[in-house]
Design a protein around this motif. Structure first.
Motif, PDB file in Angstrom:
ATOM      1  N   TRP A  39       2.774 -10.843  11.774  1.00  0.00           N
ATOM      2  CA  TRP A  39       1.974 -12.063  11.628  1.00  0.00           C
ATOM      3  C   TRP A  39       2.613 -13.272  12.283  1.00  0.00           C
ATOM      4  CZ3 TRP A  39      -2.626 -10.717  10.531  1.00  0.00           C
ATOM      5  CH2 TRP A  39      -2.854  -9.604   9.719  1.00  0.00           C
ATOM      6  N   VAL A  40       3.920 -13.268  12.478  1.00  0.00           N
ATOM      7  CA  VAL A  40       4.581 -14.437  13.085  1.00  0.00           C
ATOM      8  C   VAL A  40       4.136 -14.632  14.530  1.00  0.00           C
ATOM      9  CG1 VAL A  40       6.784 -15.491  13.689  1.00  0.00           C
ATOM     10  CG2 VAL A  40       6.550 -14.255  11.524  1.00  0.00           C
ATOM     11  N   PRO A  41       4.297 -13.617  15.424  1.00  0.00           N
ATOM     12  CA  PRO A  41       3.841 -13.822  16.802  1.00  0.00           C
ATOM     13  C   PRO A  41       2.334 -13.983  16.917  1.00  0.00           C
ATOM     14  CG  PRO A  41       4.559 -11.553  16.470  1.00  0.00           C
ATOM     15  CD  PRO A  41       4.964 -12.316  15.255  1.00  0.00           C
ATOM     16  N   VAL A  42       1.580 -13.302  16.034  1.00  0.00           N
ATOM     17  CA  VAL A  42       0.118 -13.460  16.060  1.00  0.00           C
ATOM     18  C   VAL A  42      -0.254 -14.895  15.740  1.00  0.00           C
ATOM     19  CG1 VAL A  42      -2.033 -12.831  14.890  1.00  0.00           C
ATOM     20  CG2 VAL A  42      -0.397 -11.051  15.528  1.00  0.00           C
ATOM     21  N   PHE A  43       0.371 -15.470  14.710  1.00  0.00           N
ATOM     22  CA  PHE A  43       0.081 -16.856  14.329  1.00  0.00           C
ATOM     23  C   PHE A  43       0.448 -17.823  15.455  1.00  0.00           C
ATOM     24  CE2 PHE A  43       1.692 -20.894  12.602  1.00  0.00           C
ATOM     25  CZ  PHE A  43       0.527 -21.370  12.009  1.00  0.00           C
ATOM     26  N   ILE A  44       1.635 -17.633  16.058  1.00  0.00           N
ATOM     27  CA  ILE A  44       2.062 -18.521  17.139  1.00  0.00           C
ATOM     28  C   ILE A  44       1.103 -18.413  18.326  1.00  0.00           C
ATOM     29  CG2 ILE A  44       3.887 -18.996  18.828  1.00  0.00           C
ATOM     30  CD1 ILE A  44       5.898 -17.998  16.739  1.00  0.00           C
ATOM     31  N   GLY A  45       0.745 -17.177  18.670  1.00  0.00           N
ATOM     32  CA  GLY A  45      -0.174 -16.961  19.788  1.00  0.00           C
ATOM     33  C   GLY A  45      -1.531 -17.597  19.545  1.00  0.00           C
ATOM     34  N   LEU A  46      -2.071 -17.410  18.335  1.00  0.00           N
ATOM     35  CA  LEU A  46      -3.377 -17.996  18.011  1.00  0.00           C
ATOM     36  C   LEU A  46      -3.313 -19.520  17.990  1.00  0.00           C
ATOM     37  CD1 LEU A  46      -4.623 -15.585  15.179  1.00  0.00           C
ATOM     38  CD2 LEU A  46      -5.470 -15.738  17.526  1.00  0.00           C
TER      39      LEU A  46
END
Length: 363
Positions: A18-25
């Protein structure tokens, strides 16, 4: 080499997805919100893509992953079955996706190979070998592709000029220089004079200010010597297979974006070379990103490097690019990891208990 299971599983944690997904979004949202050229009509442009070129992009991703699986089998002298090799590559890619690019998944790769039944010294040697080969692809390939790009390698971008000025070129050459020196030192240490490398390390870490890490340097020197022993005596075919599979892997990875851009805009032969070349530049710059899997950094640089080829399709193509090349490994890693843990840890424990119950076989 001592492997800390707790530290490894902190990296191999499905919750880290969820960390990279959140940053990417977050970056995608900011790009959508702050860029006046991005609107709902641009988003509908995703359906304008040429289906054959999208399929070709997917095919290149398949070739890249097949190349990784093939290479790890060849590197390990076919110790891994095809199924186990797939598990290793998926988890390796997952580790790289949830850690900063500069950290990578090297320690995790050693751990995974060791748990797959490969002795620790060999696991270290194989991991270092693949890392060196990947780095050498850029160290040797970058000047060649720069030559063919004929000075069109760095994008003309007002945003980059305002935020970085001329420092993008400096950033690239500084990163390239560090990678070249690091790759050369590691190659010399692993293939030529591992004991000299250890001696230099110990002398270096005898300096007062960094003496507290001398023991770690001593261990690392021993690991290099052990890894070097494991790679001695390999025949020419072994090295040729690894070299050509490395070129195949990275070429497939970059040709995927060439196909993806072609799905929206026509590229002539020279433009294909420029797109391919800029990916090498972007990759080396992204290696200093502090975010997991270069989340955010990748999306930002993509729009600056390839906007001139995509114009109104830049935003949707950047999203598709990450969906093809990054997010699948987060999902696959989260799926494969629990299964791998059950197979490697719990299945072996059950087998051990079963053998103890059965006792020694009588003749």
């Amino acid at each position: 080499m001592k492997i800390d299971n707790k530290e490894i599983f902190k990296t191999l944690n499905p919750n880290k997805v969820w960390v990279p997904v959140f940053i990417g979004l977050l970056i995608v949202f900011l790009m959508f919100y702050l860029d006046p050229n991005v609107n709902a009509q641009n988003l509908r442009g995703v359906f304008d893509a040429s289906i054959p070129f999208l399929l070709l992009a997917g095919f290149f991703i398949f070739l890249r992953d097949a190349g990784y699986v093939y290479r790890i089998r060849e590197v390990t002298d076919k110790h891994l079955t095809w199924t186990r090799a797939i598990y290793v590559i998926v988890l390796w890619e997952f580790a790289s996706a949830v850690t900063p690019s500069i950290v990578g998944g090297t320690a995790v790769a050693v751990f995974i190979l060791h748990k797959e039944g490969i002795p620790l010294g060999k696991a270290l040697a194989f991991t270092m070998l693949t890392a060196i080969m990947d780095n050498l692809f850029f160290v040797i390939g970058a000047p060649i592709i720069l030559f063919f790009a004929q000075g069109h390698i760095f994008p003309e971008s007002r945003v980059l000029e305002m935020r970085l000025g001329n420092s993008l070129q400096f950033l690239f050459w500084a990163s390239y220089g560090l990678y070249a020196v690091y790759s050369l030192l590691m190659a010399l240490a692993l293939f030529y004079r591992p004991r000299v490398f250890k001696w230099i390390l110990l002398r270096l870490f005898s300096i007062k200010w960094i003496r507290k890490w001398k023991y770690n340097a001593h261990q690392y020197g021993d690991q290099i010597i052990e890894a070097s022993k494991e790679l001695k005596g390999k025949n020419l075919k072994y090295w040729l297979v690894i070299v050509f599979s490395t070129v195949f892997i990275w070429s497939s990875r970059y040709l995927m974006l060439n196909a993806l851009i072609s799905a929206y805009e026509h590229l002539d032969a020279f433009e294909h070379i420029i797109v391919f070349a800029r990916q090498i530049i972007m990759w080396i710059v992204m290696m200093i990103s502090p975010t997991p899997g270069s989340s955010g950094t990748a999306e930002f640089f993509f729009s600056q490097f390839f906007k001139e080829f995509l114009t109104g399709y830049t935003f949707v193509t950047s999203i598709l690019w990450r969906m093809f090349s990054y997010y699948p490994y987060l999902i696959l890693g989260a799926i494969f990891l629990p299964r791998w843990v059950r197979q490697v840890f719990f299945s072996k424990k059950k087998e051990g208990k079963k053998k103890k119950k059965e006792g020694p076989k009588t003749k």
